[in-house]
Design an enzyme around this catalytic site. Structure first.
Site, PDB file in Angstrom:
ATOM      1  N   LYS A   1      -9.737 -12.596   5.016  1.00  0.00           N
ATOM      2  CA  LYS A   1     -10.811 -11.714   4.383  1.00  0.00           C
ATOM      3  C   LYS A   1     -10.951 -11.580   2.622  1.00  0.00           C
ATOM      4  O   LYS A   1     -11.737 -10.763   2.101  1.00  0.00           O
ATOM      5  CB  LYS A   1     -10.564 -10.204   5.070  1.00  0.00           C
ATOM      6  CG  LYS A   1      -9.328  -9.768   4.768  1.00  0.00           C
ATOM      7  CD  LYS A   1      -9.212  -8.257   5.325  1.00  0.00           C
ATOM      8  CE  LYS A   1      -7.823  -7.875   5.513  1.00  0.00           C
ATOM      9  NZ  LYS A   1      -7.231  -7.145   4.244  1.00  0.00           N
TER      10      LYS A   1
ATOM     11  N   LYS B   1      -5.380 -20.450   5.669  1.00  0.00           N
ATOM     12  CA  LYS B   1      -6.554 -20.515   6.619  1.00  0.00           C
ATOM     13  C   LYS B   1      -7.400 -19.355   5.882  1.00  0.00           C
ATOM     14  O   LYS B   1      -7.192 -18.602   4.904  1.00  0.00           O
ATOM     15  CB  LYS B   1      -5.830 -19.908   7.870  1.00  0.00           C
ATOM     16  CG  LYS B   1      -5.304 -18.418   7.871  1.00  0.00           C
ATOM     17  CD  LYS B   1      -5.073 -17.875   9.088  1.00  0.00           C
ATOM     18  CE  LYS B   1      -4.321 -16.555   8.796  1.00  0.00           C
ATOM     19  NZ  LYS B   1      -4.215 -15.546   9.953  1.00  0.00           N
TER      20      LYS B   1
ATOM     21  N   LYS C   1       4.297  -9.946   6.819  1.00  0.00           N
ATOM     22  CA  LYS C   1       3.850  -8.668   6.362  1.00  0.00           C
ATOM     23  C   LYS C   1       4.977  -7.854   5.717  1.00  0.00           C
ATOM     24  O   LYS C   1       4.561  -7.081   4.542  1.00  0.00           O
ATOM     25  CB  LYS C   1       3.516  -7.621   7.561  1.00  0.00           C
ATOM     26  CG  LYS C   1       2.010  -8.045   8.114  1.00  0.00           C
ATOM     27  CD  LYS C   1       1.018  -7.040   7.079  1.00  0.00           C
ATOM     28  CE  LYS C   1      -0.352  -7.243   7.151  1.00  0.00           C
ATOM     29  NZ  LYS C   1      -0.987  -8.509   7.503  1.00  0.00           N
TER      30      LYS C   1
HETATM   31  P1  TYM Z   1      -7.427 -10.929  13.739  1.00  0.00           P
HETATM   32  O1  TYM Z   1      -8.067  -9.709  13.719  1.00  0.00           O
HETATM   33  O2  TYM Z   1      -6.507 -11.187  12.639  1.00  0.00           O
HETATM   34  O3  TYM Z   1      -8.445 -12.210  13.947  1.00  0.00           O
HETATM   35  C1  TYM Z   1      -9.235 -12.056  14.946  1.00  0.00           C
HETATM   36  C2  TYM Z   1      -9.235 -13.552  15.753  1.00  0.00           C
HETATM   37  O4  TYM Z   1      -9.893 -14.344  14.806  1.00  0.00           O
HETATM   38  C3  TYM Z   1      -8.775 -15.603  14.831  1.00  0.00           C
HETATM   39  N1  TYM Z   1      -8.955 -15.961  13.338  1.00  0.00           N
HETATM   40  C4  TYM Z   1      -9.004 -17.270  12.798  1.00  0.00           C
HETATM   41  N2  TYM Z   1      -9.094 -18.573  13.947  1.00  0.00           N
HETATM   42  C5  TYM Z   1      -9.095 -19.700  13.338  1.00  0.00           C
HETATM   43  N3  TYM Z   1      -9.163 -19.675  11.818  1.00  0.00           N
HETATM   44  C6  TYM Z   1      -8.857 -18.757  10.830  1.00  0.00           C
HETATM   45  N4  TYM Z   1      -9.049 -18.876   9.819  1.00  0.00           N
HETATM   46  C7  TYM Z   1      -8.646 -17.506  11.529  1.00  0.00           C
HETATM   47  N5  TYM Z   1      -8.888 -16.088  11.061  1.00  0.00           N
HETATM   48  C8  TYM Z   1      -8.622 -15.314  12.074  1.00  0.00           C
HETATM   49  C9  TYM Z   1      -7.419 -15.055  15.285  1.00  0.00           C
HETATM   50  O5  TYM Z   1      -6.679 -16.082  15.574  1.00  0.00           O
HETATM   51  C10 TYM Z   1      -7.925 -13.932  16.261  1.00  0.00           C
HETATM   52  O6  TYM Z   1      -8.204 -14.625  17.532  1.00  0.00           O
HETATM   53  N6  TYM Z   1      -3.357  -9.617  16.539  1.00  0.00           N
HETATM   54  C11 TYM Z   1      -4.655  -9.943  16.879  1.00  0.00           C
HETATM   55  C12 TYM Z   1      -5.896  -8.986  17.312  1.00  0.00           C
HETATM   56  C13 TYM Z   1      -5.278  -8.677  18.569  1.00  0.00           C
HETATM   57  C14 TYM Z   1      -5.523  -9.295  19.854  1.00  0.00           C
HETATM   58  C15 TYM Z   1      -5.081  -8.680  21.018  1.00  0.00           C
HETATM   59  C16 TYM Z   1      -6.186 -10.545  20.157  1.00  0.00           C
HETATM   60  C17 TYM Z   1      -4.722  -7.478  19.077  1.00  0.00           C
HETATM   61  N7  TYM Z   1      -4.762  -7.394  20.340  1.00  0.00           N
HETATM   62  C18 TYM Z   1      -5.061  -8.826  22.389  1.00  0.00           C
HETATM   63  C19 TYM Z   1      -5.877 -11.288  21.422  1.00  0.00           C
HETATM   64  C20 TYM Z   1      -5.380 -10.342  22.533  1.00  0.00           C
HETATM   65  C21 TYM Z   1      -5.186 -10.136  15.030  1.00  0.00           C
HETATM   66  O7  TYM Z   1      -4.872  -9.489  14.245  1.00  0.00           O
HETATM   67  O8  TYM Z   1      -6.298 -10.913  15.076  1.00  0.00           O
END
Ligand code: TYM
Length: 328
Positions: A196, A193, A110
Site C-alpha cells: 500500500k 510485492k 510484523k
Molecule cells: P491482505 O488484506 O493483505 O490482502 C488481500 C488479498 O490481496 C492479495 N495480495 C496480493 N496478491 C498478489 N500480489 C500482491 N502484491 C498482493 N498483495 C496483496 C493477498 O494475497 C490477499 O489475497 N490475512 C489476509 C486477509 C484475510 C483472509 C481471511 C484472506 C483475513 N481472513 C480469510 C482469506 C481468507 C490479508 O491480510 O490479506
C-alpha cells in the site's frame, strides 16, 4: 463448492489485491456459493486510527462492488458483523500452539516492523483467519501468494480439530487461483510485492495522471548490454505488470526489444501506464459513483450480514456441541 476470501481494510485496493485476489472472486461467484468479507478485526492488529477505520471498510466495500462483486450472487459482509467468527477463533485457539504461531512468517515480519506493538492479536492472527474460513466450511480460498502459509495453517487447524474430536467436521480448504500458481504482483520500486505504500503501489482509485506519474518513476536498470541477457528484477516486474494488463502481443514486443537490446524504458513505461489506465478506468468510474451511494452500501452490508449469519450460527452451534458445550 464453497468459496471464501477476505481483505484487510487498510486503504483502497491496489493492483496486487485486484490481480492476486479480487479478479478471481469475480469469476468464482458465477458458479459457486461465495462469501467475500472485509477483515476489519484483523486490521486492528496494527492499531488503525478509529477515525479512519470505518472509512477504510467503506473503501474496500466500494472497490469490491466496483470490481464486479455482485451482492445478488455473493455474500458480501463485514467480519465484525459476525461475532461468531470471534467465538470460533477463541475455540480454535485452544488447539493452536505457541511454537507454530511464533514461527509464522507474517508474525515475525510484523514483530520486526512494529517492535513496540507485538500484541496477542498479531500472534493469533492465523487462528482468526482460520475461523473466517472454517465458519462457512469453505473449500476454496482465492488469495495471493503471500497468504499461502496462513492457508496451510488453516488446513492444519481444521485437520487437527477433526482428529481430536474424531469427526470429519471441517473440510480441508485449499488456496486457489484460476491461473494455477498463486500470484505475486510486484511493486514499482524494483523489488518485492506491491503493497500500500505510495511509491510502490497503484490503486484502483488512481486517476490517469497519477498512474502515468507513478509508472514513469518506476525503478528500472541501465538497460541490456548483451543480446538475450537475463532480465533484471525491476524490469521483470514491469513485464509482470504488463502481463496482467496488456495484450500478449504488446508484452512480446517489448520482451523482444529487450532481447535484442533496442528497448527504450520510456516507451515501455508509456505503454504500461496507458494499459493500466485502460484496465482500471471503468472500475475507477464505478468507485466514484458508488462512493456517493451510502443507502445502497448500507443495504448491501445489512443483507450480507443476514445471509452470512445463517452458516456462522450453524457452525458455532455444532462446534460448541462437538467440544462438549451443551445447553441445559
Ligand atoms: P491482505 O488484506 O493483505 O490482502 C488481500 C488479498 O490481496 C492479495 N495480495 C496480493 N496478491 C498478489 N500480489 C500482491 N502484491 C498482493 N498483495 C496483496 C493477498 O494475497 C490477499 O489475497 N490475512 C489476509 C486477509 C484475510 C483472509 C481471511 C484472506 C483475513 N481472513 C480469510 C482469506 C481468507 C490479508 O491480510 O490479506
Amino acid at each position: 463448492m464453497i468459496v471464501l476470501s477476505g481483505i484487510r481494510p487498510t486503504g483502497n485496493l491496489h493492483l496486487g489485491n485486484y490481480f492476486g485476489a479480487v479478479k478471481n472472486f469475480v469469476k468464482m461467484q458465477e458458479t459457486n456459493k461465495c462469501f467475500f468479507f472485509i477483515a476489519d478485526y484483523h486490521s486492528l492488529t496494527t492499531h488503525p486510527d478509529p477515525k479512519i477505520l470505518h472509512h477504510n471498510v467503506k473503501n474496500v466495500l466500494v472497490d469490491y462492488l466496483a470490481s464486479g462483486l455482485d451482492p445478488e450472487k455473493s455474500t458480501i459482509y463485514i467480519q465484525s458483523d459476525l461475532p461468531e467468527v470471534a467465538e470460533l477463533a477463541l475455540l480454535l485457539s485452544m488447539h493452536a500452539y505457541l511454537g507454530e504461531l511464533e514461527r509464522t512468517t507474517s508474525f515475525k515480519e510484523k514483530a520486526r516492523q512494529q517492535p513496540e506493538n507485538v500484541n496477542a492479536g498479531l500472534l493469533t492472527y492465523p487462528v482468526l483467519q482460520a475461523a473466517d474460513i472454517l465458519i462457512h466450511h469453505a473449500n476454496k480460498v482465492p488469495v495471493g501468494k503471500d497468504q499461502q502459509q496462513h492457508l496451510e495453517m488453516t488446513r492444519n487447524f481444521a485437520a487437527r480439530f477433526n482428529r481430536i474430536y474424531n469427526k470429519e467436521y471441517f473440510p480441508i480448504p485449499e488456496p486457489f487461483n484460476f491461473g494455477e500458481e498463486l500470484l505475486k504482483i510486484p511493486g514499482l520500486d524494483g523489488s518485492g510485492k506491491m503493497g500500500k505504500s505510495e511509491n510502490n503501489g497503484i490503486f484502483l482509485i488512481d486517476d490517469p495522471a497519477t498512474i502515468r506519474k507513478k509508472v514513469k518513476r518506476a525503478v528500472t536498470d541501465s538497460g541490456p548490454t548483451e543480446p538475450n541477457s537475463t532480465v533484471s528484477e525491476p524490469v521483470n516486474n514491469l513485464f509482470t505488470l504488463m502481463a496482467a494488463v496488456s495484450k500478449s502481443d504488446t508484452l512480446q514486443f517489448f520482451k523482444e526489444q529487450y532481447a535484442n537490446c533496442t528497448i527504450k524504458y520510456g516507451d515501455l513505461k508509456k505503454q504500461l501506464a496507458e494499459d493500466i489506465i485502460a484496465y482500471t478506468q471503468p472500475i475507477r468510474e464505478k468507485i466514484l459513483d458508488l462512493s456517493q451511494n451510502n443507502d445502497y452500501l448500507k443495504k448491501v452490508v445489512e443483507n450480507g450480514k443476514e445471509k452470512a449469519k445463517v452458516s456462522a450460527a450453524k457452525t458455532i452451534k455444532e462446534v460448541r456441541e462437538i467440544m462438549g458445550i451443551k445447553e441445559f
